[in-house]
Design a protein around this motif. Sequence first.
Motif, mmCIF file in Angstrom:
data_model
loop_
_atom_site.group_PDB
_atom_site.id
_atom_site.type_symbol
_atom_site.label_atom_id
_atom_site.label_comp_id
_atom_site.label_asym_id
_atom_site.label_seq_id
_atom_site.Cartn_x
_atom_site.Cartn_y
_atom_site.Cartn_z
ATOM 1 N N ASN A 65 4.529 6.007 5.410
ATOM 2 C CA ASN A 65 4.725 6.085 3.828
ATOM 3 C C ASN A 65 5.464 7.387 4.090
ATOM 4 O O ASN A 65 4.250 8.637 3.963
ATOM 5 N N SER A 78 0.950 2.485 6.263
ATOM 6 C CA SER A 78 0.496 0.650 5.520
ATOM 7 C C SER A 78 0.403 0.094 6.556
ATOM 8 O O SER A 78 1.040 -0.165 8.058
ATOM 9 N N ARG A 124 2.312 -3.326 1.321
ATOM 10 C CA ARG A 124 2.524 -2.434 1.789
ATOM 11 C C ARG A 124 0.768 -1.041 0.935
ATOM 12 O O ARG A 124 0.231 -0.262 1.472
ATOM 13 N N THR A 128 -3.584 1.345 2.728
ATOM 14 C CA THR A 128 -2.352 1.874 3.635
ATOM 15 C C THR A 128 -3.720 2.885 4.078
ATOM 16 O O THR A 128 -5.030 2.144 3.865
#
Length: 162
Positions: A65, A78, A124, A128
Amino acid sequence: EPLYRGGGQERGLRSGGEAPELAKNFAACLRQAALGREDFVARAKRARTELVKTIVRDVPNVFVNEGRVQASHILNLSLPGRDTDYLVALLDEAGFAVSTKSACETDSQTGSRAVYTLSGDKERALTTLRISWGSDVKERDFVDFAFALKKAINFVDNTIGR
């Protein structure tokens, strides 16, 4: 309570004159920190790049990410379908302190707002793993971390199931 007694300047909290020697030493420390910061940012960028390559190569179903610009010493992943809170515990047991999200979102049940905004993907955002490091982290630590992460993910995938 005043630090020291004197003529009453600063409403009685910091009486007396300025301490030029302390100011000089503080300025020297700031200069050194600025120089160290540039070196740290360069090393962190290289380490981050290598860590991302290793993780993307070795870990199935992982998303990095990031936006157009990100901090060189922070990596956010993620791992859809995986319990990242459990991964945090496994990594902690292996000697690595990571988190599932930034401190300001600790109590969030909706996951990372930043990751959701970036990806539009709720899964997602909910899965994380936030990895950050400081200037004292050595190159070998990244290799060890990548190995520990892969081992923890394999455990979660094979034991807990997905």
